[in-house]
Scaffold this motif. Structure first.
Motif, PDB file in Angstrom:
ATOM      1  N   SER A   1       1.296   6.201  -1.938  1.00 42.88           N
ATOM      2  CA  SER A   1       0.158   6.038  -1.238  1.00 42.88           C
ATOM      3  C   SER A   1       0.814   5.386   0.634  1.00 42.88           C
ATOM      4  O   SER A   1       1.682   5.891   0.950  1.00 42.88           O
ATOM      5  CB  SER A   1      -0.860   4.928  -1.471  1.00 42.88           C
ATOM      6  N   PHE A   2      -0.460   4.919   1.199  1.00 40.23           N
ATOM      7  CA  PHE A   2      -0.249   5.001   2.594  1.00 40.23           C
ATOM      8  C   PHE A   2       0.967   3.769   3.054  1.00 40.23           C
ATOM      9  O   PHE A   2       1.851   4.209   3.670  1.00 40.23           O
ATOM     10  CB  PHE A   2      -1.544   4.264   2.875  1.00 40.23           C
ATOM     11  N   SER A   3       1.601   3.093   1.991  1.00 39.31           N
ATOM     12  CA  SER A   3       1.982   2.235   2.292  1.00 39.31           C
ATOM     13  C   SER A   3       4.383   2.853   2.449  1.00 39.31           C
ATOM     14  O   SER A   3       5.081   2.047   3.303  1.00 39.31           O
ATOM     15  CB  SER A   3       2.378   0.640   1.148  1.00 39.31           C
ATOM     16  N   SER A   4       3.882   4.792   1.941  1.00 34.04           N
ATOM     17  CA  SER A   4       4.936   4.995   2.199  1.00 34.04           C
ATOM     18  C   SER A   4       5.482   5.203   3.885  1.00 34.04           C
ATOM     19  O   SER A   4       6.149   5.349   4.009  1.00 34.04           O
ATOM     20  CB  SER A   4       5.148   6.427   1.114  1.00 34.04           C
ATOM     21  N   ASP A   5       4.112   5.701   4.270  1.00 29.58           N
ATOM     22  CA  ASP A   5       4.086   5.668   5.534  1.00 29.58           C
ATOM     23  C   ASP A   5       4.781   4.806   6.725  1.00 29.58           C
ATOM     24  O   ASP A   5       5.310   4.743   7.151  1.00 29.58           O
ATOM     25  CB  ASP A   5       3.188   6.502   6.200  1.00 29.58           C
ATOM     26  N   MET A   6       4.023   2.672   5.991  1.00 28.01           N
ATOM     27  CA  MET A   6       4.742   2.129   6.187  1.00 28.01           C
ATOM     28  C   MET A   6       6.194   1.792   6.041  1.00 28.01           C
ATOM     29  O   MET A   6       6.720   1.245   6.992  1.00 28.01           O
ATOM     30  CB  MET A   6       4.357   0.808   6.086  1.00 28.01           C
ATOM     31  N   TRP A   7       6.969   1.952   5.502  1.00 25.14           N
ATOM     32  CA  TRP A   7       8.689   1.927   4.647  1.00 25.14           C
ATOM     33  C   TRP A   7       8.899   2.991   5.936  1.00 25.14           C
ATOM     34  O   TRP A   7      10.395   2.802   6.835  1.00 25.14           O
ATOM     35  CB  TRP A   7       8.907   2.803   3.547  1.00 25.14           C
ATOM     36  N   SER A   8       8.798   4.352   6.556  1.00 31.64           N
ATOM     37  CA  SER A   8       9.210   5.430   7.320  1.00 31.64           C
ATOM     38  C   SER A   8       8.908   4.968   8.377  1.00 31.64           C
ATOM     39  O   SER A   8      10.176   4.592   9.382  1.00 31.64           O
ATOM     40  CB  SER A   8       8.317   6.712   7.477  1.00 31.64           C
ATOM     41  N   LEU A   9       8.071   3.869   8.844  1.00 32.46           N
ATOM     42  CA  LEU A   9       7.434   3.198   9.975  1.00 32.46           C
ATOM     43  C   LEU A   9       8.865   2.380  10.415  1.00 32.46           C
ATOM     44  O   LEU A   9       9.023   2.395  11.311  1.00 32.46           O
ATOM     45  CB  LEU A   9       6.712   2.725  10.499  1.00 32.46           C
ATOM     46  N   GLY A  10       8.875   1.075   9.410  1.00 34.35           N
ATOM     47  CA  GLY A  10      10.271   0.414   9.297  1.00 34.35           C
ATOM     48  C   GLY A  10      11.507   1.081   9.596  1.00 34.35           C
ATOM     49  O   GLY A  10      12.534   0.725  10.182  1.00 34.35           O
ATOM     50  N   CYS A  11      11.508   2.616   8.920  1.00 35.09           N
ATOM     51  CA  CYS A  11      12.919   3.323   9.087  1.00 35.09           C
ATOM     52  C   CYS A  11      13.212   3.729  10.941  1.00 35.09           C
ATOM     53  O   CYS A  11      14.283   3.362  11.827  1.00 35.09           O
ATOM     54  CB  CYS A  11      12.973   4.751   8.775  1.00 35.09           C
ATOM     55  N   ILE A  12      11.850   3.619  11.544  1.00 36.42           N
ATOM     56  CA  ILE A  12      11.640   4.302  13.099  1.00 36.42           C
ATOM     57  C   ILE A  12      12.278   3.461  13.988  1.00 36.42           C
ATOM     58  O   ILE A  12      12.809   3.107  14.305  1.00 36.42           O
ATOM     59  CB  ILE A  12      10.430   4.940  13.255  1.00 36.42           C
TER      60      ILE A  12
END
Length: 356
Positions: A184-195
């Motif tokens: 869910s939305f937490s996958s976007d947050m992981w990607s943000l952490g990578c950025i």
């Protein structure tokens, strides 16, 4: 507004190619009547229609804006705002070419972090998961404002719905997506952490010589060891190595830790991060700086227009709210929406200043 595709060349002249992606080519175009520059994204297939449908629902200062489109049975051309400074990925590559091995300055990373949080908070509030966040999809305006772009694989989630389709770019995939699990939305947050990791180190958070190695490193949260070290007290978090931590605050490092948690339910939402004292202080500092630059001294002007009064009122509300966040990190989500919209309000302040 949707037009027949054969009318495209009546309104726009193509200048050059400024981007190529998995689902299309982006051109710099000039509007023949106004002379203004825009970006024209030429795409085909279901992903182009999905992106159009998603973008028409969104209106936020940190989300790329679509103005109109030209459509045929198989092809679609989206006319979007032009971001003069390119994207974060190219900015990182340019920095490396200059021979700089350190990441961007703390204050720059903080400002970009807040902008991305505000954009993501808005997207997620609309029940939309992006699914392909990466530095290449973060565009930059000439004034440094970031724009989240490329919504081709974005998805609207119903209440309590989870996504199941594997989507995204390898270096930014969350552990749950890489394992074929629901997400869910937490996958976007992981990607943000990578950025954010990339902005601090100029390197991918998770790398490897082959795709299988990248996926394995993601699933085991094995970051590039020369930059980050594993926290022995918690196998699901990471810390910056001693030689690099002096360049970034412990607050920022802790947020990277939380965003790159292996367990999706341990990652904070964008809304919750915006309510932390660390982020609230950054927003307050940014608002005060922009206010001093964009709003004239009304006492010296001798006259206050209606628009200027409204700009001042909005600014006072923003400052009051952010100060309230500093004293109460558990503020309501409804009040938080005022901060998410704040950059749009600040644009009005600029108009007030320009019109005086």
């Amino acid at each position: 507004m949707i037009h027949p595709i054969d009318q495209y060349e009546q309104f726009y002249s193509e200048q050059k190619i400024i981007g190529r992606g998995q689902y299309g080519i982006v051109y710099l175009v000039k509007h023949k009547k106004s002379g203004l520059d825009y970006a024209a994204k030429k795409t085909t297939g279901e992903y182009s229609l999905n992106e159009l449908e998603i973008l028409l629902r969104l209106n936020h200062p940190n989300i790329i804006r679509v103005f109109e489109c030209f459509k045929s049975e198989k092809n679609l051309i989206l006319i979007m705002e032009y971001c003069e400074k390119g994207d974060l990925w190219n900015l990182i590559q340019y920095r490396l070419l200059e021979g700089k091995n350190r990441g961007f300055a703390q204050k720059i990373v903080e400002q970009w972090f807040v902008q991305l949080l505000m954009g993501l908070a808005y997207i997620h509030d609309q029940k939309i998961i992006h699914r392909d966040l990466k530095s290449m999809n973060i565009l930059i305006k000439s004034d440094g404002q970031l724009k989240i772009s490329d919504f081709g694989v974005a998805k609207v989630l119903r209440e309590n719905q989870m996504a199941t389709t594997m989507a995204g770019s390898p270096f930014y995939l969350s552990p749950e997506i890489s394992q074929g699990m629901e997400y869910s939305f937490s996958s976007d947050m992981w990607s943000l952490g990578c950025i954010i990791f990339e902005l601090c180190t100029l390197k991918h958070a998770f790398d490897g010589k082959e795709l299988n190695q990248v996926i394995s490193n993601i699933q085991n949260c094995k970051l590039q060891s020369e930059i980050l070290i594993e926290d022995q007290a918690n196998q699901n978090s990471i810390l910056m190595a001693d030689q690099d931590i002096r360049f970034y605050s412990s607050d920022l490092v802790q947020m990277i830790n939380s965003l790159l948690s292996l367990e999706a339910n341990k990652r904070p939402s964008a809304q919750n991060l915006l309510k932390t004292p660390f982020i609230a202080k950054i927003m307050l500092r940014s608002f005060e700086k922009r206010q001093s630059q964009s709003v004239p001294d009304m006492q010296k002007m001798g006259q206050v227009t209606f628009v200027q009064k409204k700009a001042q009122e909005r600014y006072k509300k923003q400052i009051t709210y952010v100060k309230h966040l500093l004293g109460n990190s558990q503020d309501s989500v409804n009040a938080q929406s005022q901060v998410i919209k704040s950059q749009g309000d600040l644009n009005l302040q600029k108009q007030a200043s320009a019109g005086s």
